[in-house]
Scaffold this motif. Sequence first.
Motif, PDB file in Angstrom:
ATOM      1  N   GLU A 121      45.463  -5.730 -18.622  1.00  0.00           N
ATOM      2  CA  GLU A 121      45.108  -4.509 -19.342  1.00  0.00           C
ATOM      3  C   GLU A 121      44.030  -3.737 -18.589  1.00  0.00           C
ATOM      4  O   GLU A 121      44.105  -2.522 -18.431  1.00  0.00           O
ATOM      5  N   GLN A 143      61.376 -11.375 -15.117  1.00  0.00           N
ATOM      6  CA  GLN A 143      61.128 -11.123 -16.545  1.00  0.00           C
ATOM      7  C   GLN A 143      59.630 -11.018 -16.829  1.00  0.00           C
ATOM      8  O   GLN A 143      59.189 -10.168 -17.613  1.00  0.00           O
ATOM      9  N   TYR A 146      58.399  -7.657 -15.623  1.00  0.00           N
ATOM     10  CA  TYR A 146      58.882  -6.606 -16.525  1.00  0.00           C
ATOM     11  C   TYR A 146      58.059  -6.579 -17.810  1.00  0.00           C
ATOM     12  O   TYR A 146      57.644  -5.510 -18.289  1.00  0.00           O
ATOM     13  N   ASN A 147      57.820  -7.750 -18.398  1.00  0.00           N
ATOM     14  CA  ASN A 147      57.055  -7.807 -19.645  1.00  0.00           C
ATOM     15  C   ASN A 147      55.642  -7.276 -19.459  1.00  0.00           C
ATOM     16  O   ASN A 147      55.123  -6.538 -20.307  1.00  0.00           O
ATOM     17  N   ARG A 149      54.501  -5.191 -17.114  1.00  0.00           N
ATOM     18  CA  ARG A 149      54.508  -3.741 -16.867  1.00  0.00           C
ATOM     19  C   ARG A 149      54.793  -2.967 -18.150  1.00  0.00           C
ATOM     20  O   ARG A 149      54.275  -1.865 -18.348  1.00  0.00           O
ATOM     21  N   THR A 150      55.623  -3.544 -19.022  1.00  0.00           N
ATOM     22  CA  THR A 150      55.932  -2.877 -20.288  1.00  0.00           C
ATOM     23  C   THR A 150      54.713  -2.864 -21.206  1.00  0.00           C
ATOM     24  O   THR A 150      54.412  -1.866 -21.864  1.00  0.00           O
ATOM     25  N   LEU A 151      54.002  -3.976 -21.254  1.00  0.00           N
ATOM     26  CA  LEU A 151      52.835  -4.075 -22.117  1.00  0.00           C
ATOM     27  C   LEU A 151      51.655  -3.258 -21.595  1.00  0.00           C
ATOM     28  O   LEU A 151      50.862  -2.731 -22.391  1.00  0.00           O
ATOM     29  N   TYR A 152      51.550  -3.154 -20.263  1.00  0.00           N
ATOM     30  CA  TYR A 152      50.389  -2.504 -19.661  1.00  0.00           C
ATOM     31  C   TYR A 152      50.865  -1.432 -18.676  1.00  0.00           C
ATOM     32  O   TYR A 152      50.877  -1.650 -17.456  1.00  0.00           O
ATOM     33  N   PRO A 153      51.282  -0.276 -19.183  1.00  0.00           N
ATOM     34  CA  PRO A 153      51.783   0.796 -18.312  1.00  0.00           C
ATOM     35  C   PRO A 153      50.746   1.170 -17.243  1.00  0.00           C
ATOM     36  O   PRO A 153      49.565   1.295 -17.533  1.00  0.00           O
ATOM     37  N   HIS A 223      54.031 -15.531 -20.991  1.00  0.00           N
ATOM     38  CA  HIS A 223      54.180 -14.082 -20.883  1.00  0.00           C
ATOM     39  C   HIS A 223      55.605 -13.668 -20.524  1.00  0.00           C
ATOM     40  O   HIS A 223      56.005 -12.531 -20.803  1.00  0.00           O
TER      41      HIS A 223
END
Length: 282
Positions: A121, A143, A146-147, A149-153, A223
């Motif tokens: 973050e 995976q 991806y997770n 990067r999705t959670l923390y643009p 994660h």
Amino acid sequence: MPTPSPTPIGRARRDPALALAPAVSAPETVDVLGIPLAHIDYDGTLDWIDAAVARSERRYVCVAATHTVMAAREDPELRDAVLAGDLTVPDGQPLVWAMNAFGAELQDRVYGPELMARACERAAGSGTRMFLYGGRNQGALVQLAYNLRTLYPGLQIVGGYAPPYRALSAAEEDEIVRQIDRARADVVWVGIGVPKQEKWMAAMRPRLQAPVLIGVGAAFDFHAGLVPQAPNWMQESGLEWLFRLAAEPRRLGRRYLRYNPRFVTGFTRQWMGRRRALRRTP
């Protein structure tokens, strides 16, 4: 969750002015069964990591559970790797209780998966460049990336490698060094489990340009969504091991049944020894 740092830490190594950032002093430690555990919290650990990156210092962080502490008593190579680390944080709640029994005043542990989440973050705002080394296989690593990067643009994951379940050849080691250095990673997250990750960090630390290596074990699986985490109440009660044992009895049964009783016995002896020494002190 902490507020992302406004300083572009991830670019510090390319900017000499930022490399003059003040260092965070090493925290005090508490010896638990021969392992010096840092008296530090999440924010202190993240600040320490950022300072090492900004100053381009080559460091590595061990995230220690009771398993790490007890296995180090039987495995000299693991013990040497942990003792050679620059920061060893208490991942397990029982370690926090042990440290507090010896005079520390910690409110919480520095849990590997949570440390990784908070670091990601913060990095999404600071520009710190992350490399992922570990995972069950390449698909699990994809995976995981991806997770995160999705959670923390905005998070910069600049590479990843899922090593095989065997010792790497010299050529493979050379190639992973080239990959990490080409990626200009600031932090390498290492998720290959105890004791492999500590030994890998100790061996690879002199060869890698990346300032900070951090061994976080099962954080990769958590994660990536491959393994569920224990409920908060179990974590806070020191019962996470029971949840994980129920989820993966064949893989974790021997570890917990072997090391948990030995930790209790070893800690009790250490605590009683300190009590006797205090009574003898005039």
